[in-house]
Design an enzyme around this catalytic site. Structure first.
Site, PDB file in Angstrom:
ATOM      1  N   ARG A 277     -33.706 -30.049 -91.303  1.00  0.00           N
ATOM      2  CA  ARG A 277     -34.353 -28.887 -90.703  1.00  0.00           C
ATOM      3  C   ARG A 277     -34.764 -27.922 -91.809  1.00  0.00           C
ATOM      4  O   ARG A 277     -34.247 -27.970 -92.923  1.00  0.00           O
ATOM      5  CB  ARG A 277     -33.408 -28.186 -89.732  1.00  0.00           C
ATOM      6  CG  ARG A 277     -32.835 -29.086 -88.634  1.00  0.00           C
ATOM      7  CD  ARG A 277     -31.831 -28.311 -87.796  1.00  0.00           C
ATOM      8  NE  ARG A 277     -31.267 -29.108 -86.715  1.00  0.00           N
ATOM      9  CZ  ARG A 277     -30.102 -29.757 -86.774  1.00  0.00           C
ATOM     10  NH1 ARG A 277     -29.380 -29.699 -87.892  1.00  0.00           N
ATOM     11  NH2 ARG A 277     -29.660 -30.454 -85.747  1.00  0.00           N
ATOM     12  N   LYS A 302     -26.629 -26.317 -87.473  1.00  0.00           N
ATOM     13  CA  LYS A 302     -26.660 -26.241 -86.017  1.00  0.00           C
ATOM     14  C   LYS A 302     -25.433 -26.934 -85.429  1.00  0.00           C
ATOM     15  O   LYS A 302     -25.007 -27.983 -85.916  1.00  0.00           O
ATOM     16  CB  LYS A 302     -27.940 -26.901 -85.502  1.00  0.00           C
ATOM     17  CG  LYS A 302     -28.297 -26.539 -84.076  1.00  0.00           C
ATOM     18  CD  LYS A 302     -29.673 -27.071 -83.728  1.00  0.00           C
ATOM     19  CE  LYS A 302     -30.071 -26.662 -82.323  1.00  0.00           C
ATOM     20  NZ  LYS A 302     -31.404 -27.182 -81.956  1.00  0.00           N
TER      21      LYS A 302
END
Length: 451
Positions: A277, A302
């Protein structure tokens, strides 16, 4: 006299050295800050009156639009003065807190307007969780975060609902369902209707936690399904597209930052080959790279997951080349320093900068329009990694279903369902899946003729 004495401009010069601005910008910034100091000397304190006087003087020399583009330097200088103890508080920051404004530029624009008091009053935003349900919603957010949830999107929904309730004091005595119905009627869009459904579920569950005699109601899932159908499909980059981006990154024009082309090349390589990401790229530390074992460690991103990702030999070679170039460019060798470092502020790139730079590479490579939000996104590199990996498994004779759990772990997903979102059915993927079924499954459907 002002709150600080700086006849030799040593405070200004120290700030400029600390900030590490581009050499060509330093003379302009120094002149700007010196004029600020000159006005400050004529005032007993750095306060609202002093800012008004300085702005009036500067507006005689500069156009307002140009002036507003430069005041951020003064704002940072004021923060520096607070940091070194020369003033007690940044008056611009104090106004931001007073009027609940996140950015400084609207404050400066209001101060430079013909009627600053009215302009500042127009900026005032409702206090967070200041409505009749504010304490209830804030307690719920704190509870969910204490249980390990990030709860960012949900907090934004609750804050928007809270601002609506503050603007509608007539709803204070209404039941929760009536408040939500009024909020849903405020905007006729599908996205808003779906958000209201999610908000209603959150609030009714939170209420049930406090009062079990009021069971949570079931809501219509249709608005959320309609919004989900409208979500744009991710763009799946082919290997040729990725190669074009990498070649474009290598030739990215950056005369003031010679390391940037190689930085972009390495970012895109890791975003695609390791499925990282943008935030994971930005927060990678130098110490997270283990060239001996060809792995990188992604720490608590995350879902608060930490994972160690093995890299292919070719990726490890390119990563080693980048780290060597980073060292030659003067990058810090502290293991806690950012892997993707830039000399301008001697700091790591932020996630927003990662998005901006890679998006520019996509535009230069002809994969995204020259302007606007249409076209591929940076996150689509992560989607492409999943789809192309599954394609490779099919073409190598590997059953993808047996590997999906490994892929889910590699991607840092909470469960397999999160990984399935990334499997975009392309024509190539459909063809390979059909071919595998023809080779392995079709014979099972053939029945022998009965005698």
């Amino acid at each position: 006299m002002s709150a600080w004495h700086d006849p030799d401009r040593t405070v200004v010069d120290a700030f400029l050295v600390k900030s590490q601005f581009r050499p060509g910008s330093v003379p302009t910034y120094r002149w700007f800050l010196c004029t600020f100091e000159d006005v400050a000397r004529r005032h007993p304190a750095v306060d609202r009156q002093m800012l008004d006087a300085w702005l009036k003087e500067m507006q005689k020399r500069w156009r307002l639009s140009t002036l507003l583009n430069q005041v951020c330097i003064v704002d940072r200088f004021l923060d520096h003065l607070v940091e070194i103890g020369l003033i007690a508080d940044n008056p611009v920051a104090a106004l931001r807190r007073r009027y609940n404004v996140k950015q400084s530029k609207p404050i400066w624009r209001a101060l430079a307007s013909p009627n600053p008091d009215e302009s500042l009053a127009a900026l005032r935003r409702p206090a967070p969780f200041g409505s009749v349900l504010g304490d209830f919603m804030q307690d719920h957010v704190m509870l969910m975060r204490s249980r390990g949830y990030q709860y960012e999107a949900q907090a934004h929904w609750l804050l928007r609902f809270d601002r609506f309730l503050q603007a509608r004091p007539d709803l204070a005595e209404q039941p929760l369902e009536a408040m939500i119905a009024s909020w849903a009627a405020a905007k006729p869009t599908r996205n808003h209707a779906a958000e209201c459904q999610k908000l209603a579920r959150i609030l009714t569950k939170a209420r049930f936690r406090l009062d079990p005699t009021i069971p949570p109601k079931r809501f219509n899932p249709r608005p959320e399904r309609e919004v989900a159908r409208e979500h744009r499909q991710p763009h799946i980059f082919s290997p040729a597209d990725v190669r074009r981006m990498l070649d474009t990154a290598r030739t990215y024009p950056s005369p003031d930052a010679p390391l940037r082309p190689l930085t972009l090349y390495t970012m895109i390589m890791l975003a695609y080959c390791a499925g990282l990401r943008r935030s994971e790229l930005a927060w990678l530390d130098l110490g997270d790279v283990d060239l001996q074992s060809s792995t990188i460690t992604i720490r608590e991103t995350k879902f608060y997951k930490t994972r160690i990702l093995p890299l292919s030999d070719s990726v490890a070679v390119e990563l080693r080349a980048y780290i060597d170039a980073r060292r030659r460019a003067g990058g810090p060798q502290n293991p806690k320093s950012g892997l993707f470092w830039h000399a301008h502020l001697n700091d790591r790139y932020r996630p927003e900068a990662v998005t901006t730079m890679i998006t520019n590479v996509m535009r230069r490579a002809g994969l995204k329009p020259a302007s606007g939000r249409t076209g591929p996104r940076v996150h689509d590199l992560r989607h492409s990694m999943v789809v192309n990996r599954i394609l490779q498994w099919y073409r190598s004779g590997i059953n993808p279903q047996e590997k999906l759990h490994f892929l889910s772990t590699y991607m840092g997903h909470r469960d397999l369902h999160s990984t399935l979102v990334y499997i975009t059915v392309t024509q190539d993927l459909l063809q390979e899946a059909s071919e595998r079924f023809r080779a392995l499954g079709a014979p099972c459907l053939v029945t022998e003729a009965r005698p």
